[in-house]
Structures are given as C-alpha cells and as structure tokens.
Design an enzyme around this catalytic site. Structure first.
Site, PDB file in Angstrom:
ATOM      1  N   ASP A  52       0.812  -1.220   0.000  1.00 15.39           N
ATOM      2  CA  ASP A  52       0.000   0.000   0.000  1.00 15.39           C
ATOM      3  C   ASP A  52       0.846   1.272   0.000  1.00 15.39           C
ATOM      4  O   ASP A  52       0.444   2.286  -0.573  1.00 15.39           O
ATOM      5  CB  ASP A  52      -0.948   0.013   1.216  1.00 15.39           C
ATOM      6  CG  ASP A  52      -2.177  -0.855   0.952  1.00 15.39           C
ATOM      7  OD1 ASP A  52      -2.166  -1.605  -0.040  1.00 15.39           O
ATOM      8  OD2 ASP A  52      -3.145  -0.773   1.735  1.00 15.39           O
ATOM      9  N   ASN A  99      -4.717  -2.120  -4.297  1.00 16.17           N
ATOM     10  CA  ASN A  99      -5.951  -2.237  -3.507  1.00 16.17           C
ATOM     11  C   ASN A  99      -5.853  -1.319  -2.294  1.00 16.17           C
ATOM     12  O   ASN A  99      -6.359  -1.630  -1.222  1.00 16.17           O
ATOM     13  CB  ASN A  99      -6.154  -3.695  -3.083  1.00 16.17           C
ATOM     14  CG  ASN A  99      -7.591  -3.956  -2.629  1.00 16.17           C
ATOM     15  OD1 ASN A  99      -8.461  -3.099  -2.764  1.00 16.17           O
ATOM     16  ND2 ASN A  99      -7.828  -5.134  -2.077  1.00 16.17           N
ATOM     17  N   ASP A 337     -10.775  -2.258  12.202  1.00 14.58           N
ATOM     18  CA  ASP A 337      -9.802  -3.224  11.670  1.00 14.58           C
ATOM     19  C   ASP A 337      -9.366  -4.229  12.730  1.00 14.58           C
ATOM     20  O   ASP A 337      -9.371  -5.438  12.513  1.00 14.58           O
ATOM     21  CB  ASP A 337      -8.572  -2.493  11.113  1.00 14.58           C
ATOM     22  CG  ASP A 337      -8.853  -1.915   9.735  1.00 14.58           C
ATOM     23  OD1 ASP A 337      -9.928  -2.227   9.167  1.00 14.58           O
ATOM     24  OD2 ASP A 337      -8.017  -1.147   9.237  1.00 14.58           O
ATOM     25  N   GLU A 365     -11.173  -4.967   2.053  1.00 13.63           N
ATOM     26  CA  GLU A 365     -10.458  -5.752   1.056  1.00 13.63           C
ATOM     27  C   GLU A 365     -11.327  -6.884   0.505  1.00 13.63           C
ATOM     28  O   GLU A 365     -11.190  -7.299  -0.628  1.00 13.63           O
ATOM     29  CB  GLU A 365      -9.166  -6.312   1.655  1.00 13.63           C
ATOM     30  CG  GLU A 365      -8.027  -5.314   1.721  1.00 13.63           C
ATOM     31  CD  GLU A 365      -8.123  -4.298   2.852  1.00 13.63           C
ATOM     32  OE1 GLU A 365      -9.213  -4.144   3.453  1.00 13.63           O
ATOM     33  OE2 GLU A 365      -7.105  -3.620   3.121  1.00 13.63           O
ATOM     34  N   HIS A 409      -5.070  -9.209   3.815  1.00 13.86           N
ATOM     35  CA  HIS A 409      -3.991  -9.363   4.788  1.00 13.86           C
ATOM     36  C   HIS A 409      -4.514  -9.652   6.191  1.00 13.86           C
ATOM     37  O   HIS A 409      -3.973 -10.495   6.908  1.00 13.86           O
ATOM     38  CB  HIS A 409      -3.126  -8.098   4.781  1.00 13.86           C
ATOM     39  CG  HIS A 409      -3.903  -6.820   5.000  1.00 13.86           C
ATOM     40  ND1 HIS A 409      -3.502  -5.848   5.854  1.00 13.86           N
ATOM     41  CD2 HIS A 409      -5.080  -6.379   4.486  1.00 13.86           C
ATOM     42  CE1 HIS A 409      -4.368  -4.858   5.834  1.00 13.86           C
ATOM     43  NE2 HIS A 409      -5.341  -5.159   5.008  1.00 13.86           N
ATOM     44  N   ARG A 410      -5.584  -8.976   6.593  1.00  8.53           N
ATOM     45  CA  ARG A 410      -6.058  -9.168   7.977  1.00  8.53           C
ATOM     46  C   ARG A 410      -6.693 -10.545   8.180  1.00  8.53           C
ATOM     47  O   ARG A 410      -6.629 -11.100   9.268  1.00  8.53           O
ATOM     48  CB  ARG A 410      -7.030  -8.066   8.381  1.00  8.53           C
ATOM     49  CG  ARG A 410      -6.401  -6.707   8.308  1.00  8.53           C
ATOM     50  CD  ARG A 410      -6.966  -5.690   9.269  1.00  8.53           C
ATOM     51  NE  ARG A 410      -6.365  -4.412   8.993  1.00  8.53           N
ATOM     52  CZ  ARG A 410      -5.119  -4.079   9.344  1.00  8.53           C
ATOM     53  NH1 ARG A 410      -4.382  -4.921  10.030  1.00  8.53           N
ATOM     54  NH2 ARG A 410      -4.612  -2.910   9.014  1.00  8.53           N
ATOM     55  N   LYS A 444       0.367  -6.573   2.053  1.00  9.36           N
ATOM     56  CA  LYS A 444      -0.344  -5.285   1.970  1.00  9.36           C
ATOM     57  C   LYS A 444       0.101  -4.348   3.093  1.00  9.36           C
ATOM     58  O   LYS A 444       0.261  -3.151   2.879  1.00  9.36           O
ATOM     59  CB  LYS A 444      -1.849  -5.535   2.056  1.00  9.36           C
ATOM     60  CG  LYS A 444      -2.678  -4.299   1.761  1.00  9.36           C
ATOM     61  CD  LYS A 444      -4.123  -4.682   1.520  1.00  9.36           C
ATOM     62  CE  LYS A 444      -4.884  -3.619   0.753  1.00  9.36           C
ATOM     63  NZ  LYS A 444      -5.095  -2.390   1.455  1.00  9.36           N
TER      64      LYS A 444
END
Ligand code: DC
Length: 696
Positions: A52, A99, A337, A365, A409-410, A444
């Site tokens: 990112d 993204n 998040d 995402e 990613h999370r 990311k």
C-alpha cells in the site's frame, strides 16, 4: 513475485519474545501525501514498506515529487520526500493504486482539486477489488465544487478520470457535504486535499449521517497539524479549514517518525493473551499505550477478554491473564480493523463473542463478515452474522482446515492465531496444523508477518514436519532442497555446509583434518551464521564471510574427510536438530533420513548417474570460469561416493522408507514438483484440497 500457495502452521503450544512492528499504514500514507503536497523536503522515519505504501510512493514519483530512500548499514532507514509545494509538475498521469484505499481516496480528492484549478488529466485505477470498493460519496462531495470527475467503469466506483483547465475556480462558498457513514476515508480525503483550496477563504466540510471510524479522522487531523494546518472541528459534524491567504498551506515539519502499526499489534496482543503462559511475555515494540492510532483501544477489548497488558511509550507487553478467555459483546465502531482479531480470539473463549457496529467490514479488502464467518466455521466454530454484526461461539470440536484468505492481509493474520488450537479448553485438546492459503497477501501491510509470528511461536519438535533429502555428491540435493524449502516457506538445513565449515575452521586453526578430538572440539563450538532475507545464500564463519570458500571443491574434499570422524558427527548433531523450527524443515545431506530425523514425514533419496553428475559439476565450474575436466571430475566423485558409503559413521545409504528419485533426466523444476507432490499426498490437508472445499 513468486507466491507460495499455502503455509502450513503446525499446532502451536506457546509464544514469547519480542516483535518489532512495521510502521502504521494509516499514518504512513497520510504522511506521504502531505509531504508530497508540502513545500520542501520531509525525512520520514519508520515508514511502512508494503504494497500500500509502494503504490503511494510510485504515485508521488509519477506526479513529480522527489522520492529518495536511504538505507545505510547501522542507521535507521529514512525516506526523503520533496513536495510539490501545492503546484502540479505534470499535467497528465495514469496512476495504478493496487488495492490501497488509503491511496485511492486521498489522491482522487487531491488530483480533482489540483486539476480543477491548475488543469490536467489524471486517471486512477487499481486491482479488480479496488474497482468494487465504493468512492461515489467522495465523487458526490467533489462535483459541486466544480470538479470534472468521470467514472470510467461502474458509476460510484474507480477507475476515475479527473480533468480540468488551468485557471479554473473551485466553488467553496457553500459548505461541502460528505457522507460519513460508509467510510471515513472520504472525509479524510477531503481534509487532506482541501487545504489546496483555502487561498482566499475558509473552507467548510459538513458530514452527513453518523461519522464512522472517528479515530482514523483523528489521525488525519493530527497529521494535518504536523504539516501546519489547524482544522477547527465542531463535534464530528463540521470541519473548517482556515484561509491560507494565498500561501501554500502545507508546511513540512522537516522530520516525521511514523509509529508502529496499532492494527498489526493486535495479532501479537492476541498471541500474548492466548499463548504467553510460560512466564515470559510477548513484547511489542513500535507502538505503546500513548499511540495516536485509534486501534490502540484494541488493548481495552483484549483486556476485557482476559489479556494481561502492560505498556509505555512505544512498547507493550502481553501475557495470559484470564484463561480461558471471556466471551464479550462489544460495539466495535471505534476499532473496525483490529476488531477482526477479536473474532479470532473468540475461538479461545468460554462463551460466545458478539461484535457489533462492523458494517464497514463488508466494503473492505473483501466482505470481511462473510469471509470471517466462513473460515471460523471451517475451524468448527458456530458463527452467526447480520448486516453489521458477527457472533462467534468457540468450537466444541476443532477441525483441520485449509483457510482461505480472500486476498485480505487481515484475514491471513487473524487466522494464523488458530494454530494455537492445542491451548483451547476443550477435551480432548486438538493438535491440529492449520493451512493458510495465499499467505503472502500479508504484504499489503506487514510483509514479514509470518516470519515475526513464527519467531515467537513454539511447537513441539515432533509436530514440526521435516522433509529429508539425502544423496551423493553433485546429485543436485542442495538446489532441490532450497527450492522445496522456498516453495513451502520452510527452513533449510544444508548439513554439508556444517561439515565444510568445520573443515575450514580446523584448517584456519592449523589443526589436522585427521585429528578427531581437535576437529570435534572445533565443530562443537562452530560460530556459523547463515544469512536471512536479503542475505540468504551468504554464510559467515566466526564473523568472516565464507560463502565462496565453502563451495570450493577443495573444501568439499576436506568435509568428506572430517565427516568420516564419528566424534565430529556427534559434535554437530545438536546444532543440526536445532534447525527444526516452525513451520517446517527441509534438510539435505547424507544421513538426514537415517541418523538425524529418522521420524521425518517424507524422506527422499536423490540419485543421478555418475556421468550425469560429473557433467553437471563440469558445467557449474566452467560457468564460474574454473577450468575442469569431466573424466577427472567423475573419478573424484566416485572416490568421494565410495568414502561416504563405506565409512563406518553414518555411511551414505537410503533410509529404508526413503523414496528414490533418480533425477538424471529430470529438470530441477520437475524434481521439485515431484517432491512437493509426495509431500502433498502425506499432508493432513490432502483430503481438504482434493475435495475442493477450499479453493485457493
Ligand atoms: O553435500 P556436500 O557436498 O556439501 O557435503 C560435503 C561433504 O560432507 C560430503 O563429502 C559428505 C559430508 N556430509 C556428510 O557426511 N553428512 C552430511 N549430512 C552432509 C555432508
């Protein structure tokens, strides 16, 4: 980039140690944009280096900002950004933003404003998912200002084209209206961009609807202050950007230090709460209780579930408090998040956990509510969801699962916590490996996440899978083993290198290679370091680089001699076993499958005809400019084979249960694919993958 399709984590029993967090994504991209708009140069320390931020840096470069990275050994890396001073340097650009919502939204607002007043044409696009993430509310806020914005695909979504003529004016007489209930990034984008429009009057922004994710707007305001812009705020409804009287309003602070990422900290806080039960905590460096990031309040939620958290400026220490964890009910609007991490912690609670206020998960995402529900169910949890909530009841019976990560990613980072399943308070306790599909999507925000995670996690040695690759000299073991290790994301043991190093160290000390006791003593305290990451492939012996020397034919011969001495083999035994680390080990040598890892899950014995091996070695030497003769090489190889096979200590021979692989007529890639196919047949995930229930 080569991406491994899956990472298998063995069942994990405990965690402790220190992690250094990468920089905050939210702060990094805001700082980069502000530095890019400011007059003068900004030195950014602690910048996140990830997908990112890469797209933001590339965009700034394309717009004419100066971008220079300084990475001097022994000094903290720094990125210097020389800004535009509010004046466009290029009139057209086509920017690809991957993204990264934190790049797309603010750049859209900034370039819309700049194109309207200074003229130009700018196209912004991203990956397919970026084109499904809404931006209509921002477009609707900008159009009344006079911005010419074309939606090149679906209305309300990127890609966008921003156009304007030099000398245009922005209509800022009326307050600018923006919706705040889908994503706070729209307001953030306007706050970052509209100082460009404050030359002769104040600019007012009014938020319609309840503003979500307020902490992220606080980061924006905080960063604006650092760049000389004091926004006046009335509640969360009305924001006034003061008139700059014609001057460029953005003033570089000269230097900025980016905090560690508080959202990334959440995985390690969870890890400590679940698995730091042996006395030593999990220590997190880079972010502390004084953080300006909203996600630091994850600490309160983790404490409510039972985590024992201490902290100071830029550090946290976490260990298990209450166990099992307590299920909680929490409105997570303030930590959208990090709240995902609570859903993963819920697997270890003794009652259900209900997270509400998470409607924004659906436009991230991936649709994170649906994704999280599907994967936690795959692990055996009962999950209930609605438009803006998820409720997780921990598994009664855990299931082996190949977990999908949805290019998010999370998802990958949260799901890694499932590998601590042996600690779950259910009977019988599970001991399940966990497969994370497409693990590198963590790039990311946290490219080295799994290295950091595995560096703190402990598994029982017998749960850490080992593949052994034994065989004669020049059979291609080294290359095969290295490639298999890379494809699986595992550690590599090149045991020959240990014998080679022992030989070199002996010679360096003037010890005869025949002096068994003396060479063994040297081998027992071998100070050998293998390079990691960028240095992988390099080796240091007692602080001196020996990469080249180690591979010399003469060193191989020396190794063949010292490796025939039983005391030397014994001296290197423990060192070799210590390579068995999470998530797995590929070990190459002569006796990996017979003496070192007799329980290895897969043993390969690699052969090739002496003729073929002599030819390969010949090519290798010639390519390095070393003169060689095939016939001599063959005689040499056969002599070494003979010595390795007939010595009394660990002679070279296939383990009884080894699979023979004659690679005389196979390419390296074919050999790698064969070994990987054998491994997949043995893996506990063979059925899940064959059944097609978890597409990659
Ligand atoms: O694989 P290599 O060429 O780097 O090995 C060098 C020598 O070390 C080889 O002649 C045999 C010996 N060796 C050994 O005896 N046992 C091992 N596990 C690895 C190597």
């Amino acid at each position: 980039m080569f991406r491994i399709p899956a990472l298998d984590l063995p069942p994990l029993q405990a965690a402790d140690g220190t992690v250094h967090l990468p920089g905050s994504k939210s702060i990094s991209n805001r700082v980069l944009l502000l530095a890019g708009l400011a007059e003068g140069s900004t030195a950014v320390y602690g910048l996140l280096d990830s997908d990112d931020t890469q797209v933001m840096l590339a965009a700034l470069g394309a717009l004419g900002c100066g971008v220079r990275r300084e990475e001097d050994p022994g000094r903290e890396p720094v990125t210097h950004i020389t800004g535009l001073g509010g004046r466009l340097r290029v009139s057209t650009a086509s920017l690809f933003l991957g993204n990264a919502g934190t790049a797309m939204r603010p750049l859209a607002a900034t370039l819309a404003v700049l194109a309207t007043t200074q003229g130009g044409r700018f196209d912004l696009s991203g990956v397919a998912r970026m084109h499904e993430r809404p931006i209509g509310d921002l477009v609707d806020a900008l159009r009344p200002l006079g911005c010419d914005i074309a939606e090149l695909g679906t209305p309300g979504y990127p890609p966008l084209r921003l156009t304007g003529q030099a000398g245009g004016r922005l209509n800022t007489a009326q307050p600018i209206q923006v919706r705040g209930d889908v994503s706070s990034q729209f307001l953030t984008a306007l706050l970052l961009a509209l100082p460009l429009a404050t030359a002769d009057s104040d600019v007012v922004i009014e938020v319609q609807g309840e503003l979500i994710s307020k902490p992220y707007v606080e980061i924006t305001l905080n960063m604006l202050t650092r760049f000389g812009i004091a926004v006046q705020r009335e509640g969360w409804q009305r924001f006034t950007l003061p008139c700059s009287n014609g001057a460029s309003p953005y003033r570089s602070p000269g230097r900025i230090d980016v905090e560690g990422d508080a959202s990334s900290a959440s995985y390690f806080i969870a890890m400590g709460a679940i698995a730091a039960h042996g006395g030593a905590p999990v220590r997190i460096e880079g972010v502390g209780l004084d953080s300006i990031q909203g996600d630091i309040r994850f600490v309160d939620a983790a404490r409510a579930m039972g985590a024992d958290v201490r902290g100071g400026p830029r550090w946290l220490e976490v260990q298990r408090g209450r166990w099992p964890l307590a299920g909680i009910t929490l409105d997570c609007q303030h930590i959208p998040d990090a709240a995902m991490t609570l859903a993963a912690m819920a697997l270890y609670a003794d009652s259900p956990t209900r997270l509400t206020g998470i409607a924004s998960w659906r436009v991230k995402e991936t649709d994170r509510i649906a994704a999280m529900a599907a994967e936690l169910q795959a692990l055996g949890a009962a999950v209930d969801t609605g438009d803006d909530f998820i409720q997780v009841t921990p598994p009664v019976r855990w299931r082996t699962a190949a977990l999908r990560t949805y290019d998010d990613h999370r998802m990958a980072m949260c799901l890694s916590l499932a590998a601590f399943n042996p600690l779950a308070s259910v009977s019988p306790a599970p001991q399940l490996p966990v497969r994370i599909l497409d693990p590198q999507c963590v790039a990311k925000t946290f490219p080295d996440y799994f290295e950091a995670f595995m560096g703190l996690a402990h598994a029982s040695a017998e749960d850490i899978p080992v593949i052994t690759i034994d065989g004669p000299t020049a059979s291609g073991k080294g290359t095969l083993a290295a490639e298999v290790a890379q494809a699986l994301g595992w550690h590599l043991l090149d045991s020959g290198a240990l014998y080679r190093a022992a030989g070199l160290a002996a010679v360096a000390e003037g010890v005869s290679p025949d002096d068994e006791a003396a060479v063994a003593a040297i081998a027992a305290s071998l100070d050998l370091r293998f390079g990691q990451g960028e240095d992988s492939g390099r080796t240091w012996l007692r602080g001196r680089e020996v990469t080249h020397e180690l591979r010399l034919e003469s060193t191989g011969l020396l190794a063949s001699k010292v490796s025939a001495l039983p005391a030397v083999r014994q001296a290197l035994h423990g060192l070799q076993l210590a390579f068995r680390c999470v998530p797995g080990l590929v070990a190459d040598g002569r006796d990996m499958g017979t003496a070192l890892f007799p329980q290895a899950a897969l043993k390969v014995f690699l052969t090739a005809s002496a003729f073929e091996r002599a030819e390969r070695r010949h090519k290798q030497l010639i390519s390095k400019g070393i003169p060689a003769n095939i016939a001599d090489l063959r005689v040499d190889l056969e002599a070494r084979d003979e010595r390795d096979k007939t010595r009394s200590a660990s002679p070279l021979r296939p383990a009884e249960d080894a699979l023979l692989l004659d690679n005389s007529h196979l390419s390296i890639d074919e050999s790698v694919q064969q070994v990987l196919a054998w491994w997949q047949e043995r893996s506990p995930f063979a059925q899940a993958t064959a059944g097609g229930s978890n597409p990659g």
